[in-house]
Design a protein around this motif. Structure first.
Motif, PDB file in Angstrom:
ATOM      1  N   LYS A 173      -4.460   7.789  -0.747  1.00 53.06           N
ATOM      2  CA  LYS A 173      -4.050   8.922  -0.190  1.00 53.06           C
ATOM      3  C   LYS A 173      -3.846   8.835   1.401  1.00 53.06           C
ATOM      4  N   GLN A 174      -4.824   8.087   1.997  1.00 48.65           N
ATOM      5  CA  GLN A 174      -4.623   7.848   3.539  1.00 48.65           C
ATOM      6  C   GLN A 174      -3.346   7.103   3.877  1.00 48.65           C
ATOM      7  N   ILE A 231      -0.066   7.854   6.086  1.00 47.85           N
ATOM      8  CA  ILE A 231       0.171   7.435   7.059  1.00 47.85           C
ATOM      9  C   ILE A 231       1.784   6.961   7.238  1.00 47.85           C
ATOM     10  N   LEU A 232       2.178   6.529   5.939  1.00 50.80           N
ATOM     11  CA  LEU A 232       3.579   5.984   5.871  1.00 50.80           C
ATOM     12  C   LEU A 232       4.481   7.151   5.920  1.00 50.80           C
ATOM     13  N   GLY A 245      -0.309   3.750  17.614  1.00 53.95           N
ATOM     14  CA  GLY A 245      -0.017   2.195  17.203  1.00 53.95           C
ATOM     15  C   GLY A 245      -1.092   1.837  16.388  1.00 53.95           C
ATOM     16  N   LEU A 246      -1.849   2.777  15.701  1.00 55.91           N
ATOM     17  CA  LEU A 246      -3.040   2.116  14.652  1.00 55.91           C
ATOM     18  C   LEU A 246      -2.788   2.487  13.416  1.00 55.91           C
ATOM     19  N   GLY A 247      -1.790   3.617  13.250  1.00 59.68           N
ATOM     20  CA  GLY A 247      -1.756   4.200  11.712  1.00 59.68           C
ATOM     21  C   GLY A 247      -1.312   2.854  11.048  1.00 59.68           C
ATOM     22  N   LEU A 248      -0.395   2.170  11.063  1.00 64.44           N
ATOM     23  CA  LEU A 248       0.216   0.978  10.071  1.00 64.44           C
ATOM     24  C   LEU A 248      -0.994  -0.208   9.939  1.00 64.44           C
ATOM     25  N   ALA A 268      -4.800  -2.634   6.555  1.00 63.45           N
ATOM     26  CA  ALA A 268      -6.214  -3.080   6.329  1.00 63.45           C
ATOM     27  C   ALA A 268      -6.711  -2.646   4.715  1.00 63.45           C
ATOM     28  N   ILE A 269      -6.465  -1.227   4.870  1.00 64.57           N
ATOM     29  CA  ILE A 269      -6.889  -0.682   3.492  1.00 64.57           C
ATOM     30  C   ILE A 269      -6.133  -1.238   2.228  1.00 64.57           C
TER      31      ILE A 269
END
Length: 432
Positions: free
Chosen positions: A328-329, A333-334, A397-400, A405-406
């Motif tokens: 879901k996260q 994010i996308l 710039g940490l979302g992608l 990582a997930i």
């Protein structure tokens, strides 16, 4: 630092390989040497026990001319026997090789001077292995009836010589071959070890550079809000007589920057936790179609506000076994990223489908395309394709990177595709 680490790996690898190779070559050489020596010793024993005396007997008046050239043995070994008395005087020579007389006497002299019963001498470019045995009792010589019994009285000795030139040459050639093969192998192994040592250091060096870049980027991101907070704090201290209500704008600036720093710190902590391979991932069956629909529903207001056309092709009732919250996260994010980079009156196209072996989710947004050379950087920490616009939206710039990582922890793949005048598409896949 990394060059020293590479050299340590190289030295350790070369040391281990060198020890193993030298040990193996030493075992090969020693085994061959022992086999050759044993074979020569067996031949010498056979020749010593059964000398071919021919039709002549031993005599106390033997001269140089009394040398017998016998038949060459069946194993083609070049050898000869010399019978001497206790004073070292030659009584008889029984030879299987035609050599000058002086050679027999010189060989006998060298053997007696060595004072060893079994050894090797060098004579006229040949190597001779000899063995000295006492001749005791009565020796019967088959031949002339009147001279067929001679009493040696235990004072005579038999020296048997065997030509071991070829076997020694074989051992030398083996040693030379092993030496040069070892040198060549070490050179080849050094080149291969250097290549793989350099390759093994590359991920470490890359991780180190990323860590340095991460520290620099994080420091830069924190520097701006801290400077703003500091400036607004100075403004508050300058106007200490003012009421809190009159100073509200300075407090709002401080609160905004504090919230942004809090979000940055939380994202960094979450990213570090997500990349931690020791952290557990929950795997349970859930309906990913419903998850995607819930995320889209929660962001419909923002999509409507920007007058974005939303297209959906979501296959219903897709059940997968994974971590629903993390999936879901990633979808959030996308979708959030697509909304930020879609111009007003643009479109977002969401697709979810199941193939035979995997689940495929993709989200495409209209707008400016991303240069091909920048696509691999999209999942780097603090990377922003458009820094100005991202700062306006409060992004770091940490979302992608978090999404990647997930997906990596879930053993999936995530990638981006962009074409000119055709927008950008982000896709992730998960094995079923």
């Amino acid at each position: 630092m990394f060059k020293k680490l590479r050299n340590r790996f190289l030295i350790l690898n070369m040391s281990i390989i060198s020890v193993v190779m030298i040990t193996a070559f030493a075992v090969i050489y020693i085994t061959t040497y022992n086999n050759v020596q044993t074979k020569n010793q067996d031949k010498l024993e056979l020749l010593s026990s059964k000398p071919n005396l021919g039709p002549f007997g031993l005599s106390n008046n033997t001269k140089k001319e009394e040398i017998v050239i016998g038949m060459v043995p069946s194993d083609s070994s070049l050898s000869f026997n010399v019978f001497v008395n206790s004073d070292g005087k030659i009584l008889k020579v029984i030879s299987h090789v035609d050599m000058p007389e002086e050679t027999y006497f010189k060989a006998t002299e060298l053997a007696l001077n060595r004072k060893k019963k079994n050894s090797v001498i060098s004579l006229e470019d040949k190597r001779w292995q000899y063995k000295i045995l006492p001749v005791n009792g009565t020796i019967v010589i088959r031949g002339r009836p009147e001279s067929n019994i001679i009493n040696s009285s235990g004072n005579n000795y038999q020296i048997t010589f065997l030509d071991v030139t070829d076997s020694n040459k074989t051992l030398r050639e083996l040693f030379t071959t092993l030496f040069f093969v070892g040198i060549i192998m070490l050179c080849v192994i050094f080149a291969i070890s250097l290549f793989f040592a350099s390759r093994s250091i590359e991920p470490i060096a890359e991780a180190w550079e990323k860590q340095k870049q991460f520290i620099a980027d994080a420091s830069h991101e924190l520097k701006t809000p801290l400077a703003i907070i500091n400036a607004n704090s100075d403004a508050l201290l300058t106007n200490q007589e003012e009421t809190i209500k009159s100073q509200k704008k300075w407090l709002d600036y401080i609160k905004t920057q504090t919230d942004r720093m809090g979000k940055l710190v939380n994202d960094l902590l979450y990213l570090a936790k997500t990349e931690d391979t020791n952290s557990k991932i929950l795997h349970a069956p859930f309906d990913i179609s419903q998850v995607v629909s819930d995320v889209v529903l929660s962001m419909e207001a923002v999509i409507f506000e920007k007058d974005i056309t939303l297209l959906q092709e979501v296959e219903a009732n897709i059940i997968i076994k994974s971590d629903s919250e993390k999936i879901k996260q990633v979808v959030t994010i996308l979708l959030d990223n697509a909304i930020k980079y879609t111009d007003e009156k643009g479109y977002i196209d969401i697709t979810l489908k199941k193939t035979r072996h995997q689940l495929v989710f993709s989200i495409k947004n209209s707008g400016e395309s991303i240069p091909k050379e920048n696509l691999p950087k999209l999942f780097d920490r603090f990377y922003r394709a458009d820094p100005a616009r991202t700062q306006e939206n409060g992004g770091y710039g940490l979302g992608l990177p978090i999404a990647k990582a997930i997906i990596d922890r879930l053993h999936g793949k995530i990638y981006a595709h962009s074409q000119k005048n055709d927008g950008t598409t982000f896709t992730f896949t998960l094995a079923l």
